[in-house]
Design a protein around this motif. Structure first.
Motif, PDB file in Angstrom:
ATOM      1  N   LYS A 118       8.780  -9.444 -11.429  1.00 25.64           N
ATOM      2  CA  LYS A 118       8.582 -10.860 -11.752  1.00 25.64           C
ATOM      3  C   LYS A 118       7.198 -11.334 -11.304  1.00 25.64           C
ATOM      4  N   SER A 119       6.775 -10.920 -10.123  1.00 26.45           N
ATOM      5  CA  SER A 119       5.508 -11.383  -9.558  1.00 26.45           C
ATOM      6  C   SER A 119       4.293 -10.916 -10.354  1.00 26.45           C
ATOM      7  N   ILE A 120       4.371  -9.699 -10.903  1.00 24.72           N
ATOM      8  CA  ILE A 120       3.220  -9.166 -11.643  1.00 24.72           C
ATOM      9  C   ILE A 120       3.461  -9.165 -13.147  1.00 24.72           C
ATOM     10  N   ASN A 121       4.550  -9.817 -13.553  1.00 21.28           N
ATOM     11  CA  ASN A 121       4.864  -9.969 -14.972  1.00 21.28           C
ATOM     12  C   ASN A 121       4.921  -8.626 -15.697  1.00 21.28           C
ATOM     13  N   ALA A 122       5.677  -7.707 -15.117  1.00 21.20           N
ATOM     14  CA  ALA A 122       5.857  -6.380 -15.710  1.00 21.20           C
ATOM     15  C   ALA A 122       7.354  -6.089 -15.772  1.00 21.20           C
ATOM     16  N   SER A 123       7.767  -5.371 -16.791  1.00 20.95           N
ATOM     17  CA  SER A 123       9.179  -5.025 -16.896  1.00 20.95           C
ATOM     18  C   SER A 123       9.496  -3.827 -15.997  1.00 20.95           C
ATOM     19  N   ALA A 124      10.767  -3.701 -15.657  1.00 20.61           N
ATOM     20  CA  ALA A 124      11.201  -2.550 -14.874  1.00 20.61           C
ATOM     21  C   ALA A 124      10.914  -1.259 -15.635  1.00 20.61           C
ATOM     22  N   ASP A 125      11.110  -1.269 -16.945  1.00 18.74           N
ATOM     23  CA  ASP A 125      10.820  -0.087 -17.761  1.00 18.74           C
ATOM     24  C   ASP A 125       9.361   0.327 -17.647  1.00 18.74           C
ATOM     25  N   GLU A 126       8.464  -0.646 -17.649  1.00 23.90           N
ATOM     26  CA  GLU A 126       7.035  -0.346 -17.522  1.00 23.90           C
ATOM     27  C   GLU A 126       6.739   0.294 -16.176  1.00 23.90           C
ATOM     28  N   LEU A 127       7.237  -0.301 -15.116  1.00 23.96           N
ATOM     29  CA  LEU A 127       6.944   0.212 -13.782  1.00 23.96           C
ATOM     30  C   LEU A 127       7.600   1.556 -13.514  1.00 23.96           C
ATOM     31  N   LEU A 128       8.762   1.778 -14.112  1.00 15.53           N
ATOM     32  CA  LEU A 128       9.448   3.063 -13.930  1.00 15.53           C
ATOM     33  C   LEU A 128       8.914   4.147 -14.856  1.00 15.53           C
ATOM     34  N   GLY A 129       8.026   3.757 -15.766  1.00 12.86           N
ATOM     35  CA  GLY A 129       7.450   4.741 -16.678  1.00 12.86           C
ATOM     36  C   GLY A 129       8.353   5.087 -17.838  1.00 12.86           C
ATOM     37  N   SER A 144       0.828  -1.204   0.000  1.00 12.17           N
ATOM     38  CA  SER A 144       0.000   0.000   0.000  1.00 12.17           C
ATOM     39  C   SER A 144       0.863   1.255   0.000  1.00 12.17           C
ATOM     40  N   ARG A 145       1.895   1.264   0.798  1.00  9.28           N
ATOM     41  CA  ARG A 145       2.779   2.434   0.878  1.00  9.28           C
ATOM     42  C   ARG A 145       3.538   2.649  -0.429  1.00  9.28           C
ATOM     43  N   TRP A 146       3.943   1.565  -1.100  1.00  4.50           N
ATOM     44  CA  TRP A 146       4.598   1.717  -2.406  1.00  4.50           C
ATOM     45  C   TRP A 146       3.632   2.333  -3.393  1.00  4.50           C
ATOM     46  N   GLU A 147       2.407   1.804  -3.410  1.00  2.20           N
ATOM     47  CA  GLU A 147       1.418   2.265  -4.383  1.00  2.20           C
ATOM     48  C   GLU A 147       0.979   3.701  -4.121  1.00  2.20           C
ATOM     49  N   ASN A 148       1.095   4.148  -2.878  1.00  2.60           N
ATOM     50  CA  ASN A 148       0.746   5.526  -2.530  1.00  2.60           C
ATOM     51  C   ASN A 148       1.970   6.434  -2.480  1.00  2.60           C
ATOM     52  N   ASN A 149       3.097   5.931  -2.957  1.00  2.00           N
ATOM     53  CA  ASN A 149       4.353   6.680  -3.025  1.00  2.00           C
ATOM     54  C   ASN A 149       4.819   7.201  -1.672  1.00  2.00           C
ATOM     55  N   GLU A 150       4.516   6.446  -0.622  1.00  2.19           N
ATOM     56  CA  GLU A 150       5.002   6.785   0.711  1.00  2.19           C
ATOM     57  C   GLU A 150       6.360   6.144   0.965  1.00  2.19           C
ATOM     58  N   LEU A 151       6.603   5.030   0.294  1.00  4.67           N
ATOM     59  CA  LEU A 151       7.870   4.301   0.353  1.00  4.67           C
ATOM     60  C   LEU A 151       8.245   3.852  -1.046  1.00  4.67           C
ATOM     61  N   THR A 152       9.521   3.595  -1.252  1.00  5.46           N
ATOM     62  CA  THR A 152       9.996   3.039  -2.515  1.00  5.46           C
ATOM     63  C   THR A 152      10.639   1.690  -2.218  1.00  5.46           C
ATOM     64  N   PRO A 153      10.260   0.653  -2.952  1.00  3.44           N
ATOM     65  CA  PRO A 153      10.874  -0.653  -2.696  1.00  3.44           C
ATOM     66  C   PRO A 153      12.361  -0.627  -3.044  1.00  3.44           C
ATOM     67  N   ASN A 154      13.145  -1.415  -2.307  1.00  5.76           N
ATOM     68  CA  ASN A 154      14.569  -1.495  -2.640  1.00  5.76           C
ATOM     69  C   ASN A 154      14.739  -2.261  -3.950  1.00  5.76           C
ATOM     70  N   ALA A 155      15.940  -2.287  -4.468  1.00  2.00           N
ATOM     71  CA  ALA A 155      16.196  -2.876  -5.792  1.00  2.00           C
ATOM     72  C   ALA A 155      15.835  -4.356  -5.858  1.00  2.00           C
ATOM     73  N   VAL A 156      16.159  -5.105  -4.832  1.00  2.26           N
ATOM     74  CA  VAL A 156      15.862  -6.539  -4.828  1.00  2.26           C
ATOM     75  C   VAL A 156      14.353  -6.757  -4.813  1.00  2.26           C
ATOM     76  N   THR A 157      13.648  -6.028  -3.975  1.00  2.00           N
ATOM     77  CA  THR A 157      12.198  -6.145  -3.900  1.00  2.00           C
ATOM     78  C   THR A 157      11.555  -5.680  -5.196  1.00  2.00           C
ATOM     79  N   PHE A 158      12.086  -4.609  -5.772  1.00  2.00           N
ATOM     80  CA  PHE A 158      11.554  -4.104  -7.040  1.00  2.00           C
ATOM     81  C   PHE A 158      11.646  -5.179  -8.123  1.00  2.00           C
ATOM     82  N   ALA A 159      12.769  -5.872  -8.183  1.00  2.00           N
ATOM     83  CA  ALA A 159      12.930  -6.957  -9.162  1.00  2.00           C
ATOM     84  C   ALA A 159      11.912  -8.065  -8.912  1.00  2.00           C
ATOM     85  N   LYS A 160      11.653  -8.376  -7.644  1.00  2.00           N
ATOM     86  CA  LYS A 160      10.655  -9.401  -7.306  1.00  2.00           C
ATOM     87  C   LYS A 160       9.249  -8.951  -7.692  1.00  2.00           C
TER      88      LYS A 160
END
Length: 74
Positions: A52-63, A33-49
């Motif tokens: 993978k979990s939602i089948n989206a590329s890093a480029d997509e999520l980073l805009g 919830s905090r990631w989605e509301n931009n209250e926190l940013t996931p670390n690099a390892v979590t971001f990669a997970k």
């Protein structure tokens, strides 16, 4: 859009709840919830997970990719 919105949109497009994503990542639902509301940013390892979990590329999520599958409303 920003990172949080992109994570939310991709998660919803994958048909996954915040709780399900949290369980997949081994984190609390409030963290998602905090990631989605931009209250926190996931670390690099979590971001990669997340990617993978939602089948989206890093480029997509980073805009960095203009045409996001999770943004299509057809």
């Amino acid at each position: 859009m920003n990172l949080g919105e992109n994570i939310r949109n991709a998660r919803k497009a994958a048909g996954i709840t915040q709780k399900q994503l949290a369980d997949m990542l081994g984190v609390y639902q409030k963290d998602v919830s905090r990631w989605e509301n931009n209250e926190l940013t996931p670390n690099a390892v979590t971001f990669a997970k997340i990617c993978k979990s939602i089948n989206a590329s890093a480029d997509e999520l980073l805009g960095l990719k203009a045409d996001l599958n999770c943004d299509k409303t057809t």
